[in-house]
Design an enzyme around this catalytic site. Structure first.
Site, PDB file in Angstrom:
ATOM      1  N   ASN A 162      -0.351  -2.258   2.420  1.00  0.00           N
ATOM      2  CA  ASN A 162       0.011  -2.619   1.035  1.00  0.00           C
ATOM      3  C   ASN A 162       0.913  -3.850   0.945  1.00  0.00           C
ATOM      4  O   ASN A 162       0.793  -4.649   0.021  1.00  0.00           O
ATOM      5  CB  ASN A 162       0.616  -1.415   0.303  1.00  0.00           C
ATOM      6  CG  ASN A 162       1.834  -0.851   0.989  1.00  0.00           C
ATOM      7  OD1 ASN A 162       2.008  -1.005   2.198  1.00  0.00           O
ATOM      8  ND2 ASN A 162       2.683  -0.205   0.237  1.00  0.00           N
ATOM      9  N   LYS A 185       0.700  -2.903  15.787  1.00  0.00           N
ATOM     10  CA  LYS A 185      -0.657  -2.552  15.359  1.00  0.00           C
ATOM     11  C   LYS A 185      -0.691  -2.560  13.832  1.00  0.00           C
ATOM     12  O   LYS A 185      -0.165  -1.669  13.174  1.00  0.00           O
ATOM     13  CB  LYS A 185      -1.071  -1.165  15.852  1.00  0.00           C
ATOM     14  CG  LYS A 185      -2.583  -0.972  15.663  1.00  0.00           C
ATOM     15  CD  LYS A 185      -3.002   0.451  15.486  1.00  0.00           C
ATOM     16  CE  LYS A 185      -2.850   0.982  14.112  1.00  0.00           C
ATOM     17  NZ  LYS A 185      -3.627   0.312  13.063  1.00  0.00           N
ATOM     18  N   GLU A 258       8.727   5.633   8.204  1.00  0.00           N
ATOM     19  CA  GLU A 258       8.888   5.108   6.837  1.00  0.00           C
ATOM     20  C   GLU A 258       7.636   5.526   6.090  1.00  0.00           C
ATOM     21  O   GLU A 258       6.579   4.911   6.234  1.00  0.00           O
ATOM     22  CB  GLU A 258       9.002   3.571   6.859  1.00  0.00           C
ATOM     23  CG  GLU A 258      10.215   3.019   7.577  1.00  0.00           C
ATOM     24  CD  GLU A 258      11.515   3.251   6.826  1.00  0.00           C
ATOM     25  OE1 GLU A 258      11.471   3.671   5.656  1.00  0.00           O
ATOM     26  OE2 GLU A 258      12.574   3.034   7.423  1.00  0.00           O
ATOM     27  N   CYS A 292       5.218   1.531  -1.837  1.00  0.00           N
ATOM     28  CA  CYS A 292       5.797   2.806  -1.396  1.00  0.00           C
ATOM     29  C   CYS A 292       6.957   3.205  -2.289  1.00  0.00           C
ATOM     30  O   CYS A 292       7.115   4.380  -2.617  1.00  0.00           O
ATOM     31  CB  CYS A 292       6.245   2.705   0.057  1.00  0.00           C
ATOM     32  SG  CYS A 292       7.343   1.330   0.378  1.00  0.00           S
TER      33      CYS A 292
HETATM   34  P1  NAD Z   1      -1.775   5.405   6.819  1.00  0.00           P
HETATM   35  O1  NAD Z   1      -0.843   6.519   7.159  1.00  0.00           O
HETATM   36  O2  NAD Z   1      -3.173   5.741   6.533  1.00  0.00           O
HETATM   37  O3  NAD Z   1      -1.830   4.338   8.019  1.00  0.00           O
HETATM   38  C1  NAD Z   1      -0.671   3.679   8.461  1.00  0.00           C
HETATM   39  C2  NAD Z   1      -0.929   3.111   9.839  1.00  0.00           C
HETATM   40  O4  NAD Z   1      -1.090   4.178  10.764  1.00  0.00           O
HETATM   41  C3  NAD Z   1      -2.190   2.269   9.949  1.00  0.00           C
HETATM   42  O5  NAD Z   1      -1.931   1.148  10.750  1.00  0.00           O
HETATM   43  C4  NAD Z   1      -3.157   3.202  10.625  1.00  0.00           C
HETATM   44  O6  NAD Z   1      -4.202   2.552  11.315  1.00  0.00           O
HETATM   45  C5  NAD Z   1      -2.254   3.949  11.563  1.00  0.00           C
HETATM   46  N1  NAD Z   1      -2.760   5.240  12.024  1.00  0.00           N
HETATM   47  C6  NAD Z   1      -3.693   6.048  11.455  1.00  0.00           C
HETATM   48  N2  NAD Z   1      -3.854   7.161  12.193  1.00  0.00           N
HETATM   49  C7  NAD Z   1      -3.039   7.053  13.262  1.00  0.00           C
HETATM   50  C8  NAD Z   1      -2.759   7.884  14.378  1.00  0.00           C
HETATM   51  N3  NAD Z   1      -3.353   9.047  14.550  1.00  0.00           N
HETATM   52  N4  NAD Z   1      -1.846   7.454  15.266  1.00  0.00           N
HETATM   53  C9  NAD Z   1      -1.207   6.278  15.102  1.00  0.00           C
HETATM   54  N5  NAD Z   1      -1.427   5.447  14.066  1.00  0.00           N
HETATM   55  C10 NAD Z   1      -2.332   5.836  13.155  1.00  0.00           C
HETATM   56  O7  NAD Z   1      -1.083   4.619   5.631  1.00  0.00           O
HETATM   57  P2  NAD Z   1      -1.660   3.360   4.833  1.00  0.00           P
HETATM   58  O8  NAD Z   1      -2.737   3.852   3.942  1.00  0.00           O
HETATM   59  O9  NAD Z   1      -1.938   2.242   5.737  1.00  0.00           O
HETATM   60  O10 NAD Z   1      -0.377   2.926   3.971  1.00  0.00           O
HETATM   61  C11 NAD Z   1      -0.034   3.516   2.781  1.00  0.00           C
HETATM   62  C12 NAD Z   1       1.088   4.507   2.969  1.00  0.00           C
HETATM   63  O11 NAD Z   1       2.205   3.839   3.539  1.00  0.00           O
HETATM   64  C13 NAD Z   1       1.597   5.076   1.651  1.00  0.00           C
HETATM   65  O12 NAD Z   1       1.881   6.450   1.786  1.00  0.00           O
HETATM   66  C14 NAD Z   1       2.865   4.290   1.413  1.00  0.00           C
HETATM   67  O13 NAD Z   1       3.792   4.927   0.569  1.00  0.00           O
HETATM   68  C15 NAD Z   1       3.371   4.143   2.798  1.00  0.00           C
HETATM   69  N6  NAD Z   1       4.319   3.019   2.910  1.00  0.00           N
HETATM   70  C16 NAD Z   1       5.617   3.309   3.167  1.00  0.00           C
HETATM   71  C17 NAD Z   1       6.543   2.273   3.248  1.00  0.00           C
HETATM   72  C18 NAD Z   1       8.000   2.545   3.562  1.00  0.00           C
HETATM   73  O14 NAD Z   1       8.673   1.612   3.955  1.00  0.00           O
HETATM   74  N7  NAD Z   1       8.499   3.762   3.417  1.00  0.00           N
HETATM   75  C19 NAD Z   1       6.126   0.949   3.065  1.00  0.00           C
HETATM   76  C20 NAD Z   1       4.800   0.702   2.794  1.00  0.00           C
HETATM   77  C21 NAD Z   1       3.896   1.755   2.725  1.00  0.00           C
END
Ligand code: NAD
Length: 526
Positions: A162, A185, A258, A292
């Site tokens: 995002n 990654k 996070e 987020c």
């Molecule tokens: P996601 O959890 O689907 O993926 C995040 C990352 O994890 C990606 O790079 C993905 O490829 C990787 N991933 C997926 N499965 C994995 C596994 N089994 N092991 C290791 N890595 C794995 O999230 P998203 O859709 O990319 O992002 C949106 C989410 O992120 C929302 O919930 C949003 O609120 C959150 N977010 C939080 C913050 C914060 O700072 N708190 C900032 C931005 C986004």
């Protein structure tokens, strides 16, 4: 939220099996599609387990050089890198725009903030992490005590799509400034943004593996969690965060999580209602709601509810999502997010809620138009689960106590916002969330000195600020004896006299009776 994408990325798989390339076979490719148009933007080889291990090994080799460079040397490198990023912001913004669909101006905003954070991390690392003296105390007054924060070694970073620059840089910049090397990654939706940033640092330091990118989905992420890294900084959904923790647990690798949020904005009776509505619109709809710490719930004092709703709905109707130059909102970057938005809106309306702007017809194939929901009953998905789309609920409350209670009735706790004339700080402190903006929204991310992170299902650990630097270092405490002690306590030469003197000293120092605070006074006898 999951990586099992079908629209934003086209590949054999993103979260599914990514063939390891170490066996000589051609790697699986990951194709990135523009979420606004479906056009192919670029393609990248997926990093398998061996590729990840090799990247971590290279990072390990460079970690010693980087740590030995010291604060001043690292600051020089990072400030040069900052300059490259600042000068070429527009090029990086193009990549971000192509991969996420967000307006170019929004991409510039996130990159600019990331550059500002990089500058802060580089210039504050020594002050925060450098060695400083600690008073040794009366008992140990023959010692000089000091603490410093040393690099961990190699830090793995896993990021979301995002804010593909700002969010991971919250970990990358601070980890580098603390003296670590980084293997990142990025989300499989935004590998180009991650690769671009890493390439730009290589322009400054071509021969060392300070910051490398491994491209892929869940399997590549899992390989990074299980590689020989010293810490893993994860940003993404709470569900994936649990998998990351489980994988990291195998090697006792520490993690920062996070995760998502369900952030609330509170409007008090003495708030500047127009300013609150303006901030609410931006907090809820900017980046098409894919923030987020975006505003997903609004609680408004009964006395100003009607005026606030009129102002918010007017502002929401002036916005639209699209690929045209006038559109201030882009597409849903993760196509599956469209279904989440539809489900939350349908659920709210089925339970008796009203859509005063948007509604089911606002949910298109790639774009979701701004939607304002009112009278949404407690327990609705739109109030309990992260929507991550340009939708927001507005709830009337009798007073700010009710607003705080409803705000805190969530498993999340990332950010929050309070609009109030006189009680901003008081209300902010009563909200269980990592950050609160008072009379401004999401402002805390623009202040590099402030830590960022959540509680509960929003995760733990902090990026940004002094806390963010310390996340990527370990405390090294040193007690140096300056002269022989008067009382030799930690030696088998200790005698009874020394023990008596020690007990007397402790009683004198700490034995005084004190009153508990708030103890009720005895009633006076008449
Ligand atoms: P996601 O959890 O689907 O993926 C995040 C990352 O994890 C990606 O790079 C993905 O490829 C990787 N991933 C997926 N499965 C994995 C596994 N089994 N092991 C290791 N890595 C794995 O999230 P998203 O859709 O990319 O992002 C949106 C989410 O992120 C929302 O919930 C949003 O609120 C959150 N977010 C939080 C913050 C914060 O700072 N708190 C900032 C931005 C986004």
């Amino acid at each position: 939220m999951t990586d099992m994408v079908t629209g934003g990325v086209s590949t054999g798989s993103t979260d599914g099996p990514a063939t390891a390339t170490g066996d000589g076979a051609a790697p699986d490719m990951l194709e990135v599609l523009n979420p606004a148009t479906g056009d192919v933007v670029s393609s990248y080889p997926i990093a398998g387990r061996d590729d990840v291990a090799a990247a971590v090994a290279r990072a390990r080799e460079s970690a010693t050089w980087w740590a030995d460079l010291g604060f001043a040397g690292r600051r020089t490198v990072l400030e040069q890198w900052k300059g490259v990023l600042a000068r070429r912001m527009a090029q990086l913004a193009d990549v971000v725009h192509q991969e996420t669909g967000k307006p170019h101006g929004d991409a510039i905003l996130e990159i600019g903030l990331a550059v500002d954070h990089l500058g802060w991390a580089a210039s504050h690392a020594e002050k925060v992490l450098g060695r400083h003296r600690v008073p040794a105390g009366l008992l140990m007054s023959n010692h000089a005590a000091s603490v410093e924060y040393l690099p961990l070694g190699v830090v793995g970073v896993i990021g979301p799509w995002n804010y593909p620059v700002f969010t991971p840089m919250g970990s990358i910049a601070y980890a580098l400034a603390a003296g670590n090397t980084v293997v990142f990654k990025p989300s499989p939706l935004t590998p180009g943004s991650g690769t671009w940033i890493a390439d730009s640092l290589r322009e400054v330091v071509p021969d060392e593996a300070l910051f490398q990118v491994v491209v892929g989905g869940g399997e590549t992420g899992n390989a990074l969690c299980r590689a020989a890294i010293d810490k893993l900084a994860f940003t993404g959904s709470a569900e994936t965060g649990k998998k990351v923790m489980a994988a990291c647990a195998e090697n006792l690798t520490p993690v920062i999580i996070e995760a998502g949020g369900k952030d609330a904005l509170l409007v008090d009776e003495d708030a500047d209602v127009e300013a609150a509505a303006d901030a609410a619109a931006w907090g809820a709809f900017a980046n098409a709601g894919q923030t987020c710490a975006g505003v997903e719930r609004i609680y408004v004092h009964d006395r100003v509810y009607d005026a606030f709703l009129v102002s918010l709905t007017r502002r929401a109707r002036e916005l639209h999502a699209g690929a045209d130059p006038e559109a201030k909102l882009g597409p849903m970057t993760l196509p599956a997010q469209v279904d989440v938005a539809r489900r939350h809106i349908d659920d709210a309306l089925a339970r008796g809620g009203k859509a005063v702007v948007g509604g089911p017809e606002a949910v298109g194939e790639r774009f979701v138009q701004p939607t304002v929901l009112t009278d949404v009953p407690a327990g609705s998905l739109a109030l309990t689960d992260e929507t991550f789309a340009p939708t927001v609920t507005v709830t009337r409350v009798a007073d700010m106590d009710e607003a705080v209670a409803l705000t805190n009735a969530t498993r999340y706790g990332l950010g929050s916002t309070v609009f109030s004339g006189s009680r901003g700080m008081e209300l902010a402190r009563r909200i269980r969330s990592g950050m609160t903006g008072v009379n401004s929204v999401i402002s805390f991310v623009g202040i590099p000195g402030l830590p960022f992170g959540g509680v509960g299902h929003s995760g733990f650990g902090r990026v940004h600020g002094a806390d963010g630097l310390k996340e990527f270092a370990y405390a090294k405490a040193v007690a140096r004896q300056r002269f022989r002690p008067v009382l030799a306590l930690t030696s088998f030469t200790r005698d009874e006299r020394a023990e008596r003197n020690f007990a007397t000293l402790i009683t004198v120092l700490h034995g005084r009776a004190t009153q508990l605070p708030g103890r009720p006074r005895r009633r006076r006898r008449d």
